[in-house]
Design a protein around this motif. Structure first.
Motif: not given
Length: 177
Positions: A83, A105, A109, A112, A162, A165-166, A169
């Motif tokens: 990141k 965020r 994401t 992304s 990604a 991260d999804l 998040d």
């Protein structure tokens, strides 16, 4: 009695993915380091031989191009993993609302992940086209798909990170506490 087997199985899966991720990251770090040294050294050799010695080193540009493509693409994968890529978190500069930060965020994401899917699709098409056409470099006959493959590998890495991260998040936003 509380059933802890499900939690243990989930922890084992998470630990397995973490181990695989760490092994891939170690490989990428070593590859990026080796290729970075090679590209730097090859550029110096090319410049010195051409400018000072008047000797043309044929094929050096082919090797540098292939190594540089992999260097940049694996570097992008590492940046995504850690990141440390560029981001514009301007909402955090204007608001102190943590929920708003989490929502923006998550939106970023999701975008992304969607873009990463497009990148995977496009880079696979380029890679498959390169394999089909069989183009090679002029001096060493290095197949073009070797450097094109770096785009495909990087896009897969970007998609996976990604997606990670999804999940993170979304969990942070929807599973408070």
């Amino acid at each position: 009695m509380i059933d802890t087997s499900r939690g243990n199985n989930m922890k084992a899966i998470v630990d397995l993915f973490a181990s695989i991720d760490n092994a891939i990251a170690l490989f990428m770090k070593v590859a990026v380091s080796v290729m970075g040294i090679f590209v730097s050294f090859a550029m110096v050799v090319g410049i010195v031989s051409r400018a000072l010695l008047g000797i043309q080193v044929f094929g050096l540009e082919e090797l540098v191009l292939t190594a540089a493509m992999w260097l940049y693409m694996l570097g992008a994968g590492l940046a995504s993993r850690e990141k440390s890529h560029l981001s514009a978190d301007f909402v955090e500069a204007f608001s102190s609302n943590e929920t708003l930060h989490d929502v923006t965020r998550l939106i970023a994401t999701v975008l992304s992940v969607v873009m990463a899917v497009f990148f995977v699709t496009w880079s696979y098409s380029l890679f498959a086209w390169g394999v089909e056409k069989g183009q090679v470099t002029p001096v060493f006959s290095i197949p073009q798909y070797i450097s094109q493959g770096s785009l495909f590998v990087a896009s897969i890495l970007l998609f996976l990170y990604a997606l990670r991260d999804l999940i993170h998040d979304a969990g942070k936003l929807f599973i408070k506490g």
